[in-house]
Design a protein around this motif. Structure first.
Motif, mmCIF file in Angstrom:
data_model
loop_
_atom_site.group_PDB
_atom_site.id
_atom_site.type_symbol
_atom_site.label_atom_id
_atom_site.label_comp_id
_atom_site.label_asym_id
_atom_site.label_seq_id
_atom_site.Cartn_x
_atom_site.Cartn_y
_atom_site.Cartn_z
ATOM 1 N N LYS A 278 -18.568 11.458 -4.317
ATOM 2 C CA LYS A 278 -18.733 12.733 -5.048
ATOM 3 C C LYS A 278 -17.930 12.761 -6.351
ATOM 4 C CE LYS A 278 -19.574 15.435 -0.903
ATOM 5 N NZ LYS A 278 -18.732 15.942 0.176
ATOM 6 N N ASP A 279 -16.739 12.142 -6.309
ATOM 7 C CA ASP A 279 -15.862 12.221 -7.485
ATOM 8 C C ASP A 279 -16.056 11.048 -8.460
ATOM 9 O OD1 ASP A 279 -14.819 14.535 -6.543
ATOM 10 O OD2 ASP A 279 -13.028 13.629 -5.661
ATOM 11 N N ALA A 280 -16.887 10.100 -8.065
ATOM 12 C CA ALA A 280 -16.970 8.836 -8.808
ATOM 13 C C ALA A 280 -17.276 8.997 -10.298
ATOM 14 C CB ALA A 280 -17.991 7.920 -8.153
ATOM 15 N N ASP A 281 -18.039 10.039 -10.670
ATOM 16 C CA ASP A 281 -18.423 10.156 -12.081
ATOM 17 C C ASP A 281 -17.440 10.983 -12.910
ATOM 18 O OD1 ASP A 281 -20.644 8.629 -11.679
ATOM 19 O OD2 ASP A 281 -21.861 10.353 -11.031
ATOM 20 N N LYS A 282 -16.431 11.534 -12.246
ATOM 21 C CA LYS A 282 -15.499 12.390 -12.989
ATOM 22 C C LYS A 282 -14.526 11.547 -13.819
ATOM 23 C CE LYS A 282 -15.941 15.949 -9.490
ATOM 24 N NZ LYS A 282 -15.331 16.512 -8.284
ATOM 25 N N GLU A 283 -14.041 12.147 -14.902
ATOM 26 C CA GLU A 283 -13.207 11.417 -15.858
ATOM 27 C C GLU A 283 -11.914 10.892 -15.203
ATOM 28 O OE1 GLU A 283 -14.678 10.650 -18.606
ATOM 29 O OE2 GLU A 283 -12.914 9.440 -19.159
ATOM 30 N N PHE A 284 -11.266 11.752 -14.402
ATOM 31 C CA PHE A 284 -9.975 11.367 -13.816
ATOM 32 C C PHE A 284 -10.125 10.128 -12.925
ATOM 33 C CE2 PHE A 284 -11.548 13.465 -10.028
ATOM 34 C CZ PHE A 284 -10.897 12.807 -8.999
ATOM 35 N N PHE A 285 -11.334 9.977 -12.360
ATOM 36 C CA PHE A 285 -11.594 8.901 -11.403
ATOM 37 C C PHE A 285 -11.490 7.541 -12.084
ATOM 38 C CE2 PHE A 285 -14.138 6.477 -8.354
ATOM 39 C CZ PHE A 285 -13.692 7.009 -7.153
ATOM 40 N N LYS A 286 -11.953 7.531 -13.332
ATOM 41 C CA LYS A 286 -11.997 6.254 -14.061
ATOM 42 C C LYS A 286 -10.597 5.728 -14.386
ATOM 43 C CE LYS A 286 -16.521 7.347 -15.666
ATOM 44 N NZ LYS A 286 -17.107 8.467 -16.399
ATOM 45 N N ASN A 287 -9.643 6.658 -14.500
ATOM 46 C CA ASN A 287 -8.295 6.223 -14.905
ATOM 47 C C ASN A 287 -7.311 6.160 -13.750
ATOM 48 O OD1 ASN A 287 -9.215 6.210 -17.573
ATOM 49 N ND2 ASN A 287 -8.924 8.444 -17.670
ATOM 50 N N MET A 288 -7.831 6.068 -12.549
ATOM 51 C CA MET A 288 -6.955 6.031 -11.380
ATOM 52 C C MET A 288 -6.042 4.820 -11.409
ATOM 53 S SD MET A 288 -8.181 7.930 -8.129
ATOM 54 C CE MET A 288 -9.733 7.434 -7.617
ATOM 55 N N PRO A 289 -4.797 4.958 -10.900
ATOM 56 C CA PRO A 289 -3.946 3.763 -10.817
ATOM 57 C C PRO A 289 -4.625 2.688 -9.979
ATOM 58 C CG PRO A 289 -2.851 5.712 -9.866
ATOM 59 C CD PRO A 289 -4.173 6.154 -10.361
ATOM 60 N N LYS A 290 -4.347 1.443 -10.315
ATOM 61 C CA LYS A 290 -5.021 0.336 -9.624
ATOM 62 C C LYS A 290 -4.117 -0.279 -8.575
ATOM 63 C CE LYS A 290 -8.128 -1.268 -13.151
ATOM 64 N NZ LYS A 290 -8.457 -2.355 -14.024
ATOM 65 N N ILE A 291 -4.699 -0.570 -7.446
ATOM 66 C CA ILE A 291 -3.904 -1.158 -6.353
ATOM 67 C C ILE A 291 -3.385 -2.551 -6.731
ATOM 68 C CG2 ILE A 291 -5.905 -2.136 -5.077
ATOM 69 C CD1 ILE A 291 -4.282 -1.133 -2.522
ATOM 70 N N SER A 292 -4.152 -3.261 -7.572
ATOM 71 C CA SER A 292 -3.753 -4.638 -7.910
ATOM 72 C C SER A 292 -2.395 -4.668 -8.626
ATOM 73 C CB SER A 292 -4.823 -5.313 -8.756
ATOM 74 O OG SER A 292 -5.115 -4.511 -9.861
ATOM 75 N N ARG B 186 0.828 -1.219 0.000
ATOM 76 C CA ARG B 186 0.000 0.000 0.000
ATOM 77 C C ARG B 186 0.855 1.258 0.000
ATOM 78 N NH1 ARG B 186 -2.805 -3.030 3.412
ATOM 79 N NH2 ARG B 186 -2.176 -1.912 5.291
ATOM 80 N N GLU B 187 2.015 1.202 0.686
ATOM 81 C CA GLU B 187 2.894 2.376 0.688
ATOM 82 C C GLU B 187 3.329 2.707 -0.732
ATOM 83 O OE1 GLU B 187 3.355 4.547 3.017
ATOM 84 O OE2 GLU B 187 2.104 3.308 4.334
ATOM 85 N N LYS B 188 3.706 1.647 -1.481
ATOM 86 C CA LYS B 188 4.135 1.857 -2.880
ATOM 87 C C LYS B 188 2.988 2.453 -3.694
ATOM 88 C CE LYS B 188 6.834 -2.225 -3.194
ATOM 89 N NZ LYS B 188 6.634 -3.549 -3.699
ATOM 90 N N TYR B 189 1.817 1.865 -3.498
ATOM 91 C CA TYR B 189 0.638 2.297 -4.257
ATOM 92 C C TYR B 189 0.247 3.734 -3.892
ATOM 93 C CZ TYR B 189 -4.247 2.690 -5.695
ATOM 94 O OH TYR B 189 -5.425 3.127 -6.235
ATOM 95 N N LYS B 190 0.311 4.041 -2.600
ATOM 96 C CA LYS B 190 -0.090 5.378 -2.137
ATOM 97 C C LYS B 190 0.718 6.460 -2.836
ATOM 98 C CE LYS B 190 -1.740 4.635 2.523
ATOM 99 N NZ LYS B 190 -1.333 4.661 3.925
ATOM 100 N N LYS B 191 2.045 6.207 -2.967
ATOM 101 C CA LYS B 191 2.920 7.199 -3.619
ATOM 102 C C LYS B 191 2.409 7.517 -5.020
ATOM 103 C CE LYS B 191 7.371 6.769 -1.497
ATOM 104 N NZ LYS B 191 8.354 5.694 -1.410
#
Ligand code: HAM
Length: 420
Positions: free
Chosen positions: A210-224, A172-177
Motif C-alpha cells: 500500500k505504501d510502496a508508491d509514497k515518497e517517504f518509502f523511496k528514501n527509507m534507510p537501507k538494511i545493507s 537487524r536490531e541496529k537497523y530496526k532502531k
C-alpha cells in the motif's frame, strides 16, 4: 448439497495428472541431490508456530487454523513446513552422529486462512527442502540452484530470483532502531497495517504494497548499511557462487519475507505469468541460523525453500508443459459376458508382464466396448471370443491400423513386447 470449504479445491482430471508429474519430477531432483524424504504431521502444538514462525507475523496473527482438540490441547494446522521439520530434527535427535549436512525434502498440504484468489488457497501444497549444518554460502547456492534446476526440468524459464541480505539478529536490531525512527517521522503517511507493524514487526513495512508508491518509502534507510563485514562477505560469496552457476538474480533490498526466522540470505522465485498477478511468487526461502536453537535444539543453522505447488501448476498448465493425454497399452474386451472371467485372467497376466491394461467387465454390447477402448486411447484391444478360445487364442487388434491377428494366449505378451 454439501460443498467444499472456501479456499479449497478438488484435484481432478488433467490437474491430477499434472500433480503426479510435478511431484515425480520433484522427488527425482531431490533424490539426485541426495536429499532424504521427511514427512511430519499436518497439525502440531500451536506454540511451535508461535515460537517458530513468529508471534507478530501475519501468518500467526491472522492466518492460522487454531483449535482445541478433545483433550483440550492447543493445536494448529501447519501453515508451513519448516517449523515442523525443525521440531522433528530436535525431537528425534537427527543431528546426532552426523558429520555432514542434514538434507531433507518434503511435500504436502499447508493451511492458511487467507482471502482466496488466483494462486492463493486456504489449503495449498508446498514442495520444499531444508538443509542443516554450518553456515555456508556454498550450501545456500546449492539450495537456490536446486530450485532453478527443478523449474528448468519442467521447462519453465520465465522465473527471476530476488535476493536480499537480512544480516544477523544484531544487524537487524541496529537497523530496526533507525527504521522505526524514520517511520515515526512519517507516521501520518503510513497505512493502518504499517502503523501496527511499527510496534510489532517494523521490517515488514519494507514490503508494504500500500505504501510502496509514497515518497517517504523511496528514501527509507537501507538494511545493507547496517550489516557487519562478516555478513557482507558471506553474501558476496553467495552471489559469486550464484554467478559461477550461471544463476541470474536481482538484489531486492525491500525483500523481507513473511516469516520471522530468517537471517542473512532470503530469496524468492518470481514469475512473470500474468495469471498469477498478486501471487507471482512461486517459491520462497532463506537461511535461518537460530530457529533450531530457539525451538530448544542445538546450535544448528538451516537454509531452505518451499515451492507453492498450485502456482507452479498454473504456469505448467498455461504453457502446456505436461502431456495430459492419457493412454493405455491394452483394452481387454470379452465379446460375450460369459467370458468376463477369461478377460480377468488374461488382463491380470498382461499387467504382470508390464502392460497397462483396462479390463471391460460390463454386460454391454461389443460396439460399446470398442468405443470405450478408443476413448481411453488404447493402443491395442484383446478381443476374447468363444470361437478363438476353443484353441486357447484371442484376437489382437491394433487400434491405429485396425489390423487384427489371431494369437495364442501363451504368445500374447511376447507379441505385445515386439510391437511396443
Ligand atoms: P512462504 O513464502 O510463506 O515460505 O511460502 C512458500 C510458497 O508457498 C510461496 O512462495 C507461495 O508460492 C506458496 N504459498 C504461500 N501461501 C499460499 C497460499 N495461501 N496459497 C497458495 N500458495 C501459497 C514458507 O512457507 C517457508 N517455510 C519457506 C522456507 C523453507 N523457508 C526456509 N525453508
Amino acid at each position: 448439497m454439501i460443498t467444499r470449504p472456501k479456499g479449497t479445491y478438488d484435484l481432478l482430471k488433467e490437474d491430477s495428472i499434472i500433480y503426479n508429474n510435478l511431484l515425480g519430477a520433484w522427488i527425482e531432483i531431490c533424490d539426485l541431490n541426495n536429499y532424504k524424504f521427511i514427512k511430519t504431521p499436518t497439525f502440531e502444538a500451536s506454540s511451535l508456530f508461535h515460537r517458530g514462525v513468529g508471534e507478530t507475523t501475519d501468518i500467526v496473527t491472522k492466518e492460522t487454523y487454531d483449535f482445541k482438540d478433545r483433550g483440550n490441547r492447543d493445536i494448529t494446522l501447519r501453515p508451513e513446513g519448516t517449523a515442523g521439520i525443525v521440531r522433528a530434527i530436535i525431537e528425534n535427535k537427527l543431528y546426532a552422529n552426523t558429520n555432514n549436512y542434514l538434507k531433507y525434502y518434503y511435500y504436502g498440504p499447508m493451511f492458511r486462512y487467507e482471502r482466496p484468489q488466483s494462486g492463493r488457497f486456504r489449503e495449498f501444497n508446498q514442495l520444499g527442502i531444508e538443509v542443516f549444518g554450518n553456515v555456508s554460502p556454498y550450501v545456500d547456492a546449492e539450495v537456490i540452484n536446486l530450485g532453478i534446476k527443478y523449474f528448468n526440468s519442467l521447462k519453465i524459464d520465465n522465473v527471476t530470483i530476488k535476493i536480499n541480505n537480512l544480516g544477523s539478529k544484531e544487524d537487524r536490531e541496529k537497523y530496526k532502531k533507525v527504521l522505526v525512527e524514520y517511520l515515526k517521522k512519517h507516521e501520518d503517511e503510513l497505512c493502518e497495517d504499517c502503523k501496527t507493524r511499527l510496534e510489532t514487526n517494523p521490517l515488514r513495512a519494507l514490503d508494504c504494497k500500500k505504501d510502496a508508491d509514497k515518497e517517504f518509502f523511496k528514501n527509507m534507510p537501507k538494511i545493507s548499511d547496517y550489516i557487519s563485514d562478516e555478513g557482507k562477505k558471506y553474501f558476496e560469496e553467495l552471489l559469486s557462487n550464484l554467478e559461477a552457476l550461471d544463476i541470474e538474480y536481482e538484489i531486492d533490498e525491500k525483500l523481507v519475507r513473511g516469516l520471522d526466522y530468517y537471517d542473512y540470505a532470503v530469496f524468492e522465485y518470481v514469475t512473470s505469468d500474468e495469471r498469477l498477478a498478486g501471487a507471482s511468487t512461486i517459491c520462497g526461502g532463506g537461511r535461518y541460523n537460530n530457529l533450531v536453537k530457539n525451538l530448544g535444539g542445538p546450535d544448528l543453522a538451516g537454509v531452505g525453500f518451499a515451492v507453492g505447488y498450485e502456482r507452479l501448476a498454473t504456469i505448467v498448465k498455461s504453457l502446456d508443459l505436461v502431456d495430459v493425454n492419457e493412454t493405455i497399452d491394452v483394452y481387454i474386451a470379452p465379446i460375450d459376458a460369459k467370458n468376463i472371467s477369461d478377460a480377468l485372467i488374461i488382463g491380470t497376466d498382461l499387467r504382470d508382464a508390464g502392460f497397462k491394461c483396462e479390463i471391460d467387465y460390463r454386460d454391454t454390447n461389443f460396439k460399446n466396448k470398442m468405443s470405450t477402448a478408443s476413448k481411453m486411447n488404447a493402443a491395442y484391444a484383446v478381443i476374447i471370443g468363444e470361437e478363438e478360445l476353443k484353441d486357447y487364442s484371442v484376437v489382437l487388434k491394433d487400434l491405429k491400423t485396425k489390423e487384427e491377428k489371431k494369437i495364442s494366449i501363451n504368445n500374447l505378451a511376447d507379441e505385445l513386447y515386439i510391437n511396443f
